[in-house]
Design an enzyme around this catalytic site. Structure first.
Site, short mmCIF file in Angstrom:
data_model
loop_
_atom_site.label_atom_id
_atom_site.label_comp_id
_atom_site.label_asym_id
_atom_site.label_seq_id
_atom_site.Cartn_x
_atom_site.Cartn_y
_atom_site.Cartn_z
N SER A 50 30.31 35.48 -56.19
CA SER A 50 31.08 34.72 -56.36
C SER A 50 32.18 35.88 -57.66
O SER A 50 32.45 37.22 -57.41
CB SER A 50 30.88 33.55 -57.22
OG SER A 50 32.17 32.86 -58.03
N ASP A 137 31.87 24.90 -49.17
CA ASP A 137 31.84 26.08 -50.48
C ASP A 137 33.38 24.78 -51.21
O ASP A 137 34.07 25.21 -50.62
CB ASP A 137 32.10 27.10 -50.23
CG ASP A 137 31.91 28.16 -51.43
OD1 ASP A 137 32.33 27.39 -52.90
OD2 ASP A 137 31.61 29.37 -51.53
N HIS A 170 28.50 27.00 -52.74
CA HIS A 170 28.75 28.06 -53.24
C HIS A 170 26.87 28.62 -54.00
O HIS A 170 26.83 27.83 -54.82
CB HIS A 170 29.40 27.96 -54.50
CG HIS A 170 30.33 29.21 -55.03
ND1 HIS A 170 31.22 29.65 -54.32
CD2 HIS A 170 29.90 29.49 -56.07
CE1 HIS A 170 31.25 30.64 -55.38
NE2 HIS A 170 30.79 30.38 -56.33
#
Length: 341
Positions: A50, A137, A170
């Protein structure tokens, strides 16, 4: 009466002085310094999830002559959020303002390189690149991840490998550690039946030198990050370093692993460090593992790394405060106690 009051006041003053001294003593206590381990410069790899994935990508472009490989999990392309937080949210995560384009990304990279803000993109050709995204995600749109993949396909055509985690949310994929694979939830480590640490390092570093054990055999310690902060206010006071058995003598490789948002040690403890599988890979591959730590703050409440400019206008260049800090850490680990400044 007056004498009794004086004695009481004197006693209270003494007590407060003692507490103050204890407080000063504890505040002055520091974590040990990051060691000098003479790590192998030919085996320097970066990885990040991320916001950590965005920073790992930025670092790779900034110093392509130093970084031998990078693994980016759930992130997007360089320069995507230069217009600030709104662009980060609506162009580099969601795409309500349109998805980033490959041609524009390559133009940003080439311009930055010509200005000396990052390294020469042609130096990337011998790198190894591993890219991962979760098919479910909800935070990073598939087209954002695809632009990163297509950009690297242009820059590193022979060394880029991509993987999409089916039904994955995610988070960082593992075989069985963390929350359910489909979730997007703390600590953002997902049990997907897929070992992201092993798969990425097999591509970056080749086959493991020995079998992977269930439990880490080396030493995980905190270290003092304050000497590396420079102009950065976004770094925590301490980070983690893991040294496998035998690596204290030097000549081991080095992997820098960057957490994502809401994933600092202050937020999830050691879950990201211990559950991702990197420590076991470190033992099997003779790789020192460095886990720098960002911190949550008013401009950065989720403890993200700087990929949209919350700390500096030059956040994604060689002059970016966090960029310089992380590089200084890997340089410290690559030095020896006999090196002179």
């Amino acid at each position: 009466m007056k004498q009794t009051f004086s004695r009481s006041a004197a006693g209270l003053l003494l007590l407060l002085s003692g507490l103050l001294l204890v407080g000063c003593s504890s505040s002055e206590q520091q974590e040990p310094p990051l060691p000098q381990l003479n790590t192998d410069s030919e085996r320097l790899y970066l990885a990040g999830l991320s916001s950590g994935g965005y920073l790992a990508h930025q670092l790779h472009l900034a110093w392509p002559d130093e970084v031998r490989g990078v693994a980016v999990f759930a992130a997007g392309p360089y320069g995507c959020a230069r217009e600030g937080l709104s662009a980060a949210l609506h162009r580099c995560m969601a795409i309500t303002r349109g998805a980033p384009q490959v041609d524009q990304t390559l133009s940003i990279i080439n311009t930055a390189a010509k200005e000396g803000a990052i390294g020469d993109p042609t130096a990337l050709k011998n790198s190894r690149v591993y890219l991962y995204r979760g098919a479910a995600d909800p935070l990073i749109h598939a087209r954002v991840s695809q632009t990163l993949q297509q950009t690297y396909a242009q820059l590193v055509p022979d060394g880029t490998l991509s993987h999409t985690g089916a039904l994955a949310g995610h988070g960082f994929p593992t075989r069985k550690q963390g929350v359910l694979c489909s979730l997007t939830a703390s600590p953002y480590v997902n049990a997907c039946g897929y070992d992201g640490a092993a798969a990425s390092l097999e591509h970056l570093d080749g086959e493991a030198q020995r079998d992977v054990s269930d439990e880490p055999q080396g030493s995980l310690t905190r270290f003092d990050q304050k000497p590396f902060k420079g102009a950065s206010k976004g770094l925590a006071d301490w980070g983690y370093v893991y040294v496998p058995p035998g690596c204290a003598e030097g000549a081991c490789g080095l992997q820098v692993v960057l957490h994502g948002c809401d994933q600092t040690a202050e937020q999830v403890g050691e879950d990201f460090v211990r559950l991702t599988g990197y420590l076991q890979q470190a033992d099997a591959r003779d790789l020192v593992m460095l886990f720098p730590q960002a911190r949550a703050s008013l401009p950065n409440p989720k403890g993200c790394w700087d990929w949209w400019g919350y700390e500096s206008k030059v956040f994604d260049t060689r002059e970016g405060p966090q960029m310089k800090a992380v590089r200084a850490m890997w340089q410290q680990l690559g030095s020896t106690v006999t090196d002179k400044p």
